[in-house]
Motif scaffolding. Structure first.
Motif, PDB file in Angstrom:
ATOM      1  N   THR A 112      18.565  21.898 100.567  1.00 25.17           N
ATOM      2  CA  THR A 112      19.927  23.006 100.289  1.00 25.17           C
ATOM      3  C   THR A 112      20.724  22.390  99.263  1.00 25.17           C
ATOM      4  O   THR A 112      21.339  23.356  98.542  1.00 25.17           O
ATOM      5  CB  THR A 112      20.705  23.060 101.664  1.00 25.17           C
ATOM      6  N   ILE A 113      20.856  21.063  99.055  1.00 27.85           N
ATOM      7  CA  ILE A 113      21.577  20.624  97.774  1.00 27.85           C
ATOM      8  C   ILE A 113      20.624  21.175  96.536  1.00 27.85           C
ATOM      9  O   ILE A 113      21.509  21.631  95.487  1.00 27.85           O
ATOM     10  CB  ILE A 113      21.772  19.212  97.744  1.00 27.85           C
ATOM     11  N   ARG A 118      23.481  14.694 106.037  1.00 28.24           N
ATOM     12  CA  ARG A 118      22.452  15.428 105.550  1.00 28.24           C
ATOM     13  C   ARG A 118      21.084  14.668 106.035  1.00 28.24           C
ATOM     14  O   ARG A 118      20.873  13.565 105.128  1.00 28.24           O
ATOM     15  CB  ARG A 118      22.330  16.186 104.274  1.00 28.24           C
ATOM     16  N   HIS A 122      17.862  17.135 101.754  1.00 26.39           N
ATOM     17  CA  HIS A 122      18.553  17.658 100.515  1.00 26.39           C
ATOM     18  C   HIS A 122      17.991  18.905  99.727  1.00 26.39           C
ATOM     19  O   HIS A 122      18.450  19.247  98.559  1.00 26.39           O
ATOM     20  CB  HIS A 122      18.914  16.588  99.435  1.00 26.39           C
ATOM     21  N   ASP A 182      26.737  22.831 103.137  1.00 25.30           N
ATOM     22  CA  ASP A 182      25.587  23.566 102.242  1.00 25.30           C
ATOM     23  C   ASP A 182      25.656  24.934 102.119  1.00 25.30           C
ATOM     24  O   ASP A 182      25.512  25.341 101.124  1.00 25.30           O
ATOM     25  CB  ASP A 182      24.354  22.912 103.017  1.00 25.30           C
TER      26      ASP A 182
END
Length: 525
Positions: free
Chosen positions: A373-374, A368, A371, A339
């Protein structure tokens, strides 16, 4: 005594010697002189020795032995040279027998004597190897290292109480270092050897079950200190040997940080594909222990990207193949690291959409828990790569697990014009599903035995959760129904309390009129 034979030694020097004297000790010279007699018309014979180990110095030692009628003074400083030339010149019955007998005293040699002999051996390969001399010296050296490392709690050198590190008896610094680094007393002694010799020694140590961690530390020490002034070809050879040896050790023998250091050193050397694959595999096995700085490796020349993302993808494949998926903690650590890496590479204008997508999806979904940070990495990528098509945007956004997005991130996606409109719908549907699940859980809590006070808290939680969502007009109906349901629950509870009070009054009235009559059952509690 006549000088009737000319001997050309490796093209370095010509010796005039007595043919009969030397031929009586050397089977090789007898063979060469016999051929020369058959072809030569002159009185003086001439033979040429190619590849004589030790060159002119060794041949001079041999002639002294022959002229002394098979007598010579042997010591650890010359026995290697004498043994190799005796083997090469086929002096099986004389000099070779004496050297073999003298080699039986290797266990009694001091450490400096062993090192002196070993340095000679590395200059006399392959004869030193084929004659068995090298193996004897290495066995003695490894035995000395392992014996001292096992016996000495401070890692002292072989010449202290049991042995001494070197001829320098006042080595206070060595003693201090050896107490800090157990088993490392021999590191600086061996860095003067060439990579081929190091390979022979380490493989022998591995056979003798030496500590792999200590071996790994030595190899990194050798890489740092052994080839400082070496030519590029020698550095390449050393790096290749070290990688090959490290690959044969336990996976935890060397730290992830050290492996990345080895990668930095070896990258400009253009190692073979096999060596590169081994090093990448070792790093991949410990990928979860890496840091973000480790991963930010500049792209090779000829690549448009800022960072070598292909290398990171290969690391991740090795990580998963080595069992990284089997440990939840390791997998989540790798996910957290990726990330951070995605946030760093997303602004790279040269990073292709498919390559960015490959980085996002390289690890399984269970790596993870969230999500968010995605989403932020994709948001940054789309900001820099606004020119990519909607289809490419949808592929990238498809990597998001909307069930693992927080309500705040869902709100941002719905408002974010950089994201395709379909992603906003998916985010809202995901939140709608969460609301329905929460409602179902609330319905389950309405069963007999529930706590009314807890119901109030749950209802408030549902409404507060719904208020956090920025729902579209299509979903306002769900919000209205939810609020209506909460109002109905509150009305029912008011009615229940009112009936409870009425029933209490009726019970008191009946008790006052007839003490023996049965009371009515409680409808509400």
């Amino acid at each position: 005594m006549t000088c009737d034979l000319e001997v050309d030694v490796n093209g370095e020097e010509i010796f005039l010697v007595d043919k009969e004297v030397l031929s009586s000790f050397s089977g090789k010279l007898r063979e060469l002189t016999s051929k020369s007699l058959a072809t030569s018309a002159t009185r003086n014979l001439r033979v040429t020795l190619h590849g004589l180990p030790g060159g002119a110095e060794a041949f001079e030692l041999m002639t002294r032995f022959c002229y002394s009628n098979g007598r010579t003074r042997m010591s650890p400083s010359n026995i290697c040279l004498l043994h190799c030339i005796a083997h090469f010149m086929e002096m099986t019955g004389d000099l070779l027998s004496l050297t073999k007998k003298s080699l039986q005293g290797i266990p009694y040699w001091s450490w400096p004597e062993i090192m002196s002999c070993l340095k000679q051996c590395q200059d006399l390969i392959p004869v030193a190897s084929s004659s068995g001399m090298l193996d004897k010296v290495i066995c003695s050296l490894v035995g000395r290292i392992t014996a001292v490392s096992d016996a000495s709690p401070s890692g002292s050198s072989p010449e202290s109480s049991a042995f001494r590190f070197s001829c320098d008896t006042g080595s206070t610094t060595s003693a201090k270092n050896s107490s800090n680094h157990r088993g490392a007393w021999w590191f600086d002694e061996l860095v003067v050897l060439n990579p081929d010799m190091i390979e022979e020694i380490i493989r022998k140590m591995a056979v003798e079950k030496a500590n792999h961690v200590v071996i790994g530390r030595f190899l990194m020490h050798y890489l740092k200190n052994g080839g400082v002034r070496s030519a590029a070809a020698d550095k390449k050879k050393a790096a290749a040997v070290i990688i090959d040896l490290l690959y044969s050790l336990d996976g935890s023998s060397v730290s992830c940080k050290s492996l990345f250091g080895l990668l930095r050193v070896s990258s400009p050397l253009k190692l073979s594909k096999c060596c590169q694959t081994k090093l990448e595999s070792m790093i991949g096995n410990q990928f979860d222990q890496a840091t973000l700085d480790n991963l930010l490796i500049p792209a090779r020349s000829g690549m448009n990207n800022l960072y070598d993302v292909n290398l990171i993808l290969r690391f991740l494949r090795s990580f998963l193949r080595s069992g990284g998926r089997d440990s939840a903690n390791r997998l989540k650590q790798a996910g957290s690291l990726m990330d951070s890496y995605l946030a760093e590479v997303a602004p790279d204008s040269s990073l292709k959409p498919l390559k960015f997508l490959a980085l996002i999806t390289a690890l399984p979904d269970e790596a993870r828990d969230c999500h968010d940070t995605i989403y932020r990495a994709i948001d940054l990528y789309l900001e820099v790569h606004a020119q990519i098509s909607d289809e490419e945007k949808m592929k990238i956004c498809g990597a998001i697990n909307y069930e693992k997005l927080s309500s705040e991130s869902c709100k941002r996606i719905a408002r974010n014009t950089k994201f395709p409109s379909r992603t906003a719908v998916r985010a809202l549907i995901s939140q709608q599903t969460k609301l329905r699940s929460l409602l179902e859980e609330t319905d389950q809590s309405r069963k007999p035995g529930h706590d009314p006070d807890r119901d109030d808290d749950d209802d408030e939680q549902i409404i507060l959760y719904a208020k956090k969502l920025d729902l579209t007009r299509e979903h306002e109906k769900l919000k209205s129904e939810l609020q209506g349901m909460q109002w109905k629950v509150m009305e029912l509870e008011k009615m229940c309390r009112k009936m409870q009070r009425q029933m209490s009054k009726a019970i008191k009235t009946r008790r006052a009129g007839s003490s023996g009559s049965r009371s009515l059952p409680r409808l509400c509690s």
